[in-house]
Structures are given as structure tokens and as C-alpha cells.
Scaffold this motif. Sequence first.
Motif, PDB file in Angstrom:
ATOM      1  N   GLU A   1       0.452  -1.520  -0.074  1.00  0.00           N
ATOM      2  CA  GLU A   1       0.538  -0.008   0.145  1.00  0.00           C
ATOM      3  C   GLU A   1       1.292   1.173  -0.037  1.00  0.00           C
ATOM      4  OE1 GLU A   1      -3.095   0.120   3.239  1.00  0.00           O
ATOM      5  OE2 GLU A   1      -3.246  -1.809   2.638  1.00  0.00           O
ATOM      6  N   HIS A   2       0.494   1.917  -0.663  1.00  0.00           N
ATOM      7  CA  HIS A   2       1.461   3.193  -0.822  1.00  0.00           C
ATOM      8  C   HIS A   2       0.497   4.093   0.026  1.00  0.00           C
ATOM      9  CE1 HIS A   2       3.424   2.383  -4.958  1.00  0.00           C
ATOM     10  NE2 HIS A   2       2.137   1.880  -5.126  1.00  0.00           N
ATOM     11  N   PRO A   3       1.581   4.953   1.159  1.00  0.00           N
ATOM     12  CA  PRO A   3       1.315   5.842   2.050  1.00  0.00           C
ATOM     13  C   PRO A   3       0.986   7.030   1.525  1.00  0.00           C
ATOM     14  CG  PRO A   3       3.970   5.523   1.737  1.00  0.00           C
ATOM     15  CD  PRO A   3       3.093   4.877   0.995  1.00  0.00           C
ATOM     16  N   GLU A   4       0.259   7.873   1.702  1.00  0.00           N
ATOM     17  CA  GLU A   4       0.059   9.258   1.733  1.00  0.00           C
ATOM     18  C   GLU A   4       0.612  10.160   1.395  1.00  0.00           C
ATOM     19  OE1 GLU A   4      -4.536  11.929   1.795  1.00  0.00           O
ATOM     20  OE2 GLU A   4      -4.029  10.310   3.248  1.00  0.00           O
ATOM     21  N   ARG A   5       1.160  10.974   0.571  1.00  0.00           N
ATOM     22  CA  ARG A   5       2.407  12.080   0.945  1.00  0.00           C
ATOM     23  C   ARG A   5       0.860  13.545   0.917  1.00  0.00           C
ATOM     24  NH1 ARG A   5       5.951   9.811  -3.666  1.00  0.00           N
ATOM     25  NH2 ARG A   5       6.964   8.077  -2.278  1.00  0.00           N
ATOM     26  N   PHE A   6       1.602  13.844   1.626  1.00  0.00           N
ATOM     27  CA  PHE A   6       1.367  15.093   2.285  1.00  0.00           C
ATOM     28  C   PHE A   6       2.274  16.674   1.918  1.00  0.00           C
ATOM     29  CE2 PHE A   6      -0.768  12.386   5.312  1.00  0.00           C
ATOM     30  CZ  PHE A   6      -1.560  12.594   4.843  1.00  0.00           C
TER      31      PHE A   6
ATOM     32  N   GLU B   1       0.368  16.082   9.038  1.00  0.00           N
ATOM     33  CA  GLU B   1      -0.408  14.429   8.373  1.00  0.00           C
ATOM     34  C   GLU B   1       0.704  13.444   8.665  1.00  0.00           C
ATOM     35  OE1 GLU B   1      -1.296  17.397   7.145  1.00  0.00           O
ATOM     36  OE2 GLU B   1      -3.391  17.653   8.140  1.00  0.00           O
ATOM     37  N   THR B   2       1.879  14.035   8.252  1.00  0.00           N
ATOM     38  CA  THR B   2       2.691  13.546   8.053  1.00  0.00           C
ATOM     39  C   THR B   2       3.040  12.179   9.067  1.00  0.00           C
ATOM     40  OG1 THR B   2       3.704  14.269   5.744  1.00  0.00           O
ATOM     41  CG2 THR B   2       5.236  12.932   6.823  1.00  0.00           C
ATOM     42  N   PHE B   3       3.937  13.545   9.911  1.00  0.00           N
ATOM     43  CA  PHE B   3       4.041  12.947  11.564  1.00  0.00           C
ATOM     44  C   PHE B   3       2.490  12.212  11.657  1.00  0.00           C
ATOM     45  CE2 PHE B   3       6.960  16.271  11.627  1.00  0.00           C
ATOM     46  CZ  PHE B   3       7.953  15.866  12.237  1.00  0.00           C
ATOM     47  N   LEU B   4       1.494  12.440  12.050  1.00  0.00           N
ATOM     48  CA  LEU B   4       0.109  11.437  12.675  1.00  0.00           C
ATOM     49  C   LEU B   4       0.266  10.233  11.653  1.00  0.00           C
ATOM     50  CD1 LEU B   4      -2.554  14.249  12.832  1.00  0.00           C
ATOM     51  CD2 LEU B   4      -1.037  12.837  14.775  1.00  0.00           C
ATOM     52  N   GLY B   5       0.320  10.260  10.290  1.00  0.00           N
ATOM     53  CA  GLY B   5       1.078   9.149   9.588  1.00  0.00           C
ATOM     54  C   GLY B   5       1.534   8.201  10.364  1.00  0.00           C
ATOM     55  N   ALA B   6       3.338   8.594  10.530  1.00  0.00           N
ATOM     56  CA  ALA B   6       3.764   7.791  10.799  1.00  0.00           C
ATOM     57  C   ALA B   6       3.555   7.330  11.695  1.00  0.00           C
ATOM     58  CB  ALA B   6       4.657   8.623  10.804  1.00  0.00           C
ATOM     59  N   ILE B   7       3.035   7.982  13.466  1.00  0.00           N
ATOM     60  CA  ILE B   7       2.667   7.870  14.598  1.00  0.00           C
ATOM     61  C   ILE B   7       2.046   6.719  14.461  1.00  0.00           C
ATOM     62  CG2 ILE B   7       1.123   8.569  16.708  1.00  0.00           C
ATOM     63  CD1 ILE B   7       2.486  11.226  16.114  1.00  0.00           C
ATOM     64  N   ARG B   8       0.708   6.720  13.327  1.00  0.00           N
ATOM     65  CA  ARG B   8      -0.465   5.331  13.491  1.00  0.00           C
ATOM     66  C   ARG B   8      -0.102   4.312  13.104  1.00  0.00           C
ATOM     67  NH1 ARG B   8      -3.616   9.700  10.607  1.00  0.00           N
ATOM     68  NH2 ARG B   8      -4.785  11.342  12.353  1.00  0.00           N
ATOM     69  N   VAL B   9       1.064   4.447  12.351  1.00  0.00           N
ATOM     70  CA  VAL B   9       1.429   3.297  11.486  1.00  0.00           C
ATOM     71  C   VAL B   9       2.631   2.469  12.402  1.00  0.00           C
ATOM     72  CG1 VAL B   9       3.766   2.291   9.891  1.00  0.00           C
ATOM     73  CG2 VAL B   9       1.811   3.851   8.932  1.00  0.00           C
ATOM     74  N   ALA B  10       3.171   3.563  13.154  1.00  0.00           N
ATOM     75  CA  ALA B  10       4.227   3.045  14.492  1.00  0.00           C
ATOM     76  C   ALA B  10       3.230   2.316  15.294  1.00  0.00           C
ATOM     77  CB  ALA B  10       4.990   4.214  14.861  1.00  0.00           C
TER      78      ALA B  10
END
Lengths: 466, 476
Positions: free
Chosen positions: B279-284, B440-449
Amino acid sequence: MALKERPKPFLLPDYCKGCGRCLDACAKDCITLSDQINPMTGLVPVELDLTNCNACGMCMDACPEPYGLRPAHEGEIQDFELEDPAKLFGVKPCDAPEPTDIPNEFLPLPRTEPLVIKGTYASAVGAILAGCRHVYGYPITPSTEGAELMAKFLPKLDGTFIQAVSEVAAVNMMYGTAGAGLPTMTFTSSPGFSLMLEGVSYMIGAELPGVFVDVMRGGPGLGNIAPEQSDIKLACHGLGHGNTHAITLAPSTPQEMLDLTILAFELSFKYRNPVILLGDGYLGQMTGKVQLPETMIKPGIPKWAVYGDAMHRKNLISSIFLTESDLEAHNHHLNAKYEAMKVEARAESFLCDDAEVVLIACNTPARTAKGAVQDLRNQGVKAGLFRPITLWPFPVEELKAAIQGAERIVVVEASAGQLEDEVRLALSKAGVRQFPELESVRRMGGVLPQQSEIMTRVLGRKEVIA
Amino acid sequence: MSKTSVIYDKFERHSHGQGLKGHATHYCPGCGHGLAHKFLAEAIDALGIQDRTVAISPVGCSVFLYYYFDVGNSQAAHGRAPVVALGHKFANPESVVISYQGDGDLASIGLAETVATAQLGAPITVIFINNAIYGMTGGQMAPTTLMGQSSSTSPSGRNEYNGQPMKMAEMIAGLDGPVYVERVALFDAKQRIKAKKAIQKALKLQVEGRGYSFIEVLAECPTHLKMSPEETEKWVKECMEPVYPLGVKKDLTVEPWFHRNAPCFKGEKILSLTGATTEHPERFCKGFPTALDPSDVSLKLAGSGGDGAQTAAMLIARAAISEGFDATHIPSYGPESRGGTSYADVHVAETEVLNPGSPDPQILLAFNAPSLAKFGPTVRKGGYVIYDSSVVTEAPVLDPSIKVFPVPFTGIATDLGKAVVKNIVALGALQAATNIFPKETFLGAIRVALKDKCALIPLNEEAFAWGIKSVEALDQ
């Protein structure tokens, strides 16, 4: 009744060493020591007088020689002393089949997003994708995460991770699994690698594949756990006793930790020889972007393996050649392999085409040097980086091309000159006599050369040898 | 006894099978190895396991075991035969692996391998030939040499300064790993029958996957004991046996347990273990944060163990890579397992991180006063310093071009009920202070972690938001 069906013994005197262990075993006193020395053996064999023999078989049980006292089955030639041993004992050394290669399978993988993992993990994942399911190791900082990841993953893949009693045991477990023809590896660090060298020499002698990931740390002795390029000399010129060499790879990014681990397995089977992957403490711990390949390997079994089945029964894994001429021939064979390995030399030349100042570095110091090259270029200095990816064989042809227009060469390393020695040896062996005086940026003890130190060396022409 | 099919018809490996060597062993007259070889060969034959057998030759007189045994052969370094055996056994669990060793090999140089392998308990069979002397090297003291026995390295007899003889069968039987340990001898017909049976039983236990077995064979070395073969048999019986009593030392009834599946080569399974995704992560990000640096942003995160500096660093690296940039993170720790210093060098580059070290960062995240004092002065002119004002009471004087953000990481996290999220507060502060990537980039990384700990996501999101708010409050 049963006794009559048993065969009585016979003996070819040439195969009797006259130990006399059968004398006591015979209750009927059928066996005596001869009074004649056998001219073939120089030994005094026993003599049989089977008049009283009841075929109890105890003498044959007591005879240590496989072709000593043997049962004379009915119909078997009785005038055996006149017979050719080939007829008596057989001629075929072994009736096992001629082994053939079971080739590797290459299985497709979907293209995935890059992983964000540390260097040792990248190497472990690379090994798994290269088909390695047998990992043996002993915990040693800063390499341990690789073993830890294997201990976690391999049981889920029905693989084997064994924490050995020592590095000595670990390398010899590798010897066993490699002898069975399967890919195997270890993670270690400098003091542990020292301890494994006996086994590495045996593996080279016995022509066994295996991958050693040595995440180098500060030395000598216990040294410390910080990064140093302390084992270049061991990997390139000191792999235990005897005439030993192994392809030595020097990654500089987590991506290369993965890519070069996969390559290491391929090369180690291609040449039936261990391959050393030298990382440094920074690279082992460094997290970065790692793209997985789009194929993985399911290993086969090479024809030379001792797998423990009918197909491979006639094989032998050994590094002994007792006859001098045999051992010399084996060394010629190894030398021919070492020569053939030269085609595997690899290097990266970064902005070297017009470079007046060429930096030479590998592992993490190569990245620092790359930063310095960029910085120097920004300041108008025509700098370039030559990065050997194989330290053995040294990519000397690539080096010659990279330094063609160089007015200055600066070797950047986290060691007391181990890389510089490789550069000098490679140039010398290639017959290159004319090259700029080698300048150095060296740090030791777990300190890596800093970009600012490289700049100082190049711009200020100051010695940086801390 | 009759030659079994397990012994080669001709010993091609013995000096190329020339002359008598094609059918005679290299052992001296009366040596115990020949008998042990025969009994082992008979046992392999009787169990019908010739094709599956792998014999490990040691270093010592029996180094040339492979001259004789028509089985898979592997020759090990001195003392390492049991671990080589393990390597073979785990490579092919169906194989029957025999580690054949002498006393110097097993009880001296290979003692660690011997004991550890026995305790591991994997089903291999160890045949230990104890003749109380070094044979191949020429009559030196063995670990099993008897007290008073002379050898070339104990010329006046082994004494208390040479230590006591090693009683290996008893030692191995004292471990929990082995299932069967017996000491046998070869000096008369009765003992030879027992020896044969013991060897066969030991192999059978392996074939059935019941466990590790160890057979110690008291053997004769007439040459180096400097006696006739007959005298040597007598010596073993009268002198060795009292020190090394014969008999079964351990015999457990164990159900077969050694079952190994074939290794898995399923791509999906491997990818899921590594956490790889298609899955490609969303880019912000609209582009690289060139306001900070044209191509490569250098950060340092510094605190003590437990501050979460490494996790925060990892999240920055993941965030960058999810946006298609390159990133690196190098941790460094003090020697303490807990509570020592914990520093992280992070780089975010548009295409390739050249130098991953951060000796002069553009951004410093400091979790305590010593870290701020140590690294504050290294921050480049025009850079950013963000520190935990809950624990740092007095900030050092820095270059006036540096933008300084005192944010109470610990205070906010404690107010949220979980002090461990102070690093996420710090990331929020970093985002607001530097705008290195969008929120959103940070929040995406936090959610993945936190994908395996979803319950913690709201708390972390809140911590992140509070970090941003604190910086915004400072700006106002």
C-alpha cells in the motif's frame, strides 16, 4: 544346529596386523601367532588351525580390521591367499549414485513500499530472501540485533536459529549446515570474528559457502562497542591459517546491507567459499530506507553436499590432504578460484571523472566523505569519492580510472591505515608506481572521521591523524 | 565379524587405495578404534540407515574415519565435531548424525562444544573413544590420563598439578539434555557385545527422534601406552575401569519429540514478518522543506534513556521516507542498559543522505539540561533548538540567530496522564516550530507505528496536538 550354519573365519595374512586380540577370544585355541614376519607388512600375523573350530565367531568379533578375520561363506573361494583382494573384497569404492545439482528456485515477490529498518535488520531480511533458514550466532554488540531478528523470524519460517556456546561453536555449526549444502550465516563483531577465524579457514579449505556479517567495532582486545574499520586486514589478509581468501564486501547504507547480503549468498555458493560482509557499528545501528527485491530464493542442494541422503552418500566434506602433492594441488585449485573471483570486484566512483582531489573511503566513512565531496564541490574544489564495495578483491581497475586525473588522494578511514594498506597493495600488485602521495584522515577507537576533518585536510592541507 | 556394506569395499581415500592400504586401516595393531568402527558400521547396517547417515570425523587418530565408512562424511576441526553434527542435523532433520571423537577432541579442546551440545539435547549420537592418551600427536597427556600414568607431557606420571582425569560419561549423564549415556569397553568378548548393543541403541534413539545419546568406549592404545595389545586390554580392565566404571549412566524413556517441518519459502509470509506493504502511504508534502536546507536537513535528538528520543527520531525518519525522501537515523547510547544518555542523529534528504552524522545539526530536540548544554552550541546559525522546559530551568546562551522554543514536554505529557508521550509532544513542537513536514505526515507515521496498539493512538494524537499548540502559544 545353528552352529553348523555359521561360517568359519578366514584371514588374508597381508591384512592381519598381528595384534592378537583374537587369541583370547577363541575358546578352542585355534589361533596362534605366526613365527614368521609377513614380508608385505613387516608384521607378524596370526595363523588359523580350524580343526577344532566351532564357528562361534568370537574371533571375528575381536578383530579390529574390517578385512582381517572374516567369515568364509560356503562356496566362497578357499584358496583366498592366492586371490586378488579386488575379487575377494570387491572393487567398487561405493555404490552410491552420482549426485547432481538440485537448482535454486527464484520466486517472485510483489513490489512493496520501502522498509525503514536498521542495517543489521536489513542484512537479516536479505539473508531470509536469499533463502537462508539456518543462522548460528553468539550475542556481541553491535551486531546482536541481527541475531535477535533471526531468533524472532526463523521459528515462524520453520528455520533454525541456535545461540551457540561461543563464536567457535557458531562457525562450526555453519560448517555443518554448509556441508549439508544449505545457506547459512552469522552475525558477529570484531572480537567474535577473531574467534571464528579457525572455522573460516576450515570452511575455505573444505570449500564451503557461508556468510559472515562482521559489524566491526573498536579494538584491539575488548576495545569498545563503537564503530571502527578494525577488521579490514583480517578479512582481506588474515582469514585464519593457510592460503585463505574470501570475497569481502563493504556496504555503506542499510540498503546495501540488504543488497550485499543477498549478493554474498550468491557469491558464496558460486565459488564454494565464505563471503565476508564488513559493516561498521554505525551502519549496523543506522536506520534507513530499504527497498526489498522483487525475487526471493528457495535454495536447492548442490551436488557436492553431504545432505544425509542416498543421493549425496558418496560425498566428503574435508580440508585434509595428507599427501603433500595433493595439498599443493588443492592450493593451486584454491588459487585459481581466488583469481576467478577478481571479476567480482565492485566500486562506486562519485564525481571522479574530473576530480583533482579523490577521497577513498568505504562503509560509513564513505558517506561522510560523500558529504565532504558535495561540500568541496560547492566551494569550487573538484573533489570526488572512490568507494570500494569489494575490499577483496580490491577493485583496482576502477581505482586506476578514478585517480587518473587526481593531483591528490586522501584516504578517509576509521582505522590506523588498514584501508590505505589495501590501496597500496592493490596499486603495487597492479604495477602502478606513479600516483600522488597518499594523504590520510584517520580516526580510531570508535570515532569516525568527521566531514569537517576531511574539509580541513583537503582545504587546509593539515594532517588529521587523531 | 563379517564386513558390513557400510564399510567401503576399497579404501580409495587411504593413500588413493594403493597396495595394502586399499583394505587395511591406518590404525596400529590392537587399537580400539577398529573395533568401535566395526560395531558402528554394524549398527548402521542393522538399522538400515546407511543412506541417511552423516559421520563427523574428529581430529585425532580417527580423523580418517571417512576412509572407511560408506556414508556421508564430514571432517571437523579439533573439538568441534558435535557442533558440526548439529549443523548437519538441523540442515536435514532426517539425517542420522554421528559425532565420533577421541578424548583430546571431546574432553579437552572441545569441552565447551561437548557439554553445550549434550545439554541442547538435539538427537545426535556421540561416540567417545577414551584411551587415556593422545594418539595422533604421539602419546601426550589426555584429559582422561590416569593419575600416576606417564605420558610424554607428564613424564613422571600425572600428578595433582596436572589435575584429575575427566569422567565424561558421568558428567554428561549429570546434564538434563541427554537421554542415554553408557560407558562400555572392548577388552573381552562380553564387553564387546555390550558395546555393540549400546552403539546400536544410541543410534536407534536418534532415528526415533528421542534425543541425544553418548557412548563412552574405553579403548586400547597399545602404541602410546607402550604395551602389547594383550597387556593393554588388561590395563584397560585393571587400571582404567576402576576410574571409569562401566555401565549405563543415564537411560530416560522419552517419547519421540524431534519433529521439524520443512522451512517455509512463502513470499507473503516473509513480507508480513518484515512489515512490508504494497500500500502506498498518502503523501502530504508539497516538496522538500527547502526553507530549512536546500537538500539535506540535519537533526539531533538528545536525552536520557526512557525519554523516547530514539522513537521520535525513528518517527521523523519514517515520516520522511513515507513522503518519498531519503532519511537516516543513527542512535548512540551510553554504556548503561537503563537511564544513560541517548542521542540520535537524523538526516532528511531530498534524494540521498550523504553524511548521516549530525555533528552540527540545524535542529536540536533536547530532553534535558545536559543535552541542551552539550549540543546547543553545536547548532548551526539560523537553526532551531526545542527543549523540554519542564526539566530545563536555565537555558544556555546560544547564538542569537538560533530560534529557541522552550516547550514543557514532560508537563504536558504528565497532564495527559502518560509521561511517556513527551517525545510525541516534542514532535508536535518540532512540526510547529520548523514545518519540516505537514502535521498529517507525522500523524501518519505515528499511526503506522502504533498499528498494533490502536488504543494508544488518540492519546498520541492529543500529545502531538499539544506540542503544536505550545509552540503556537510561544509565537503569540
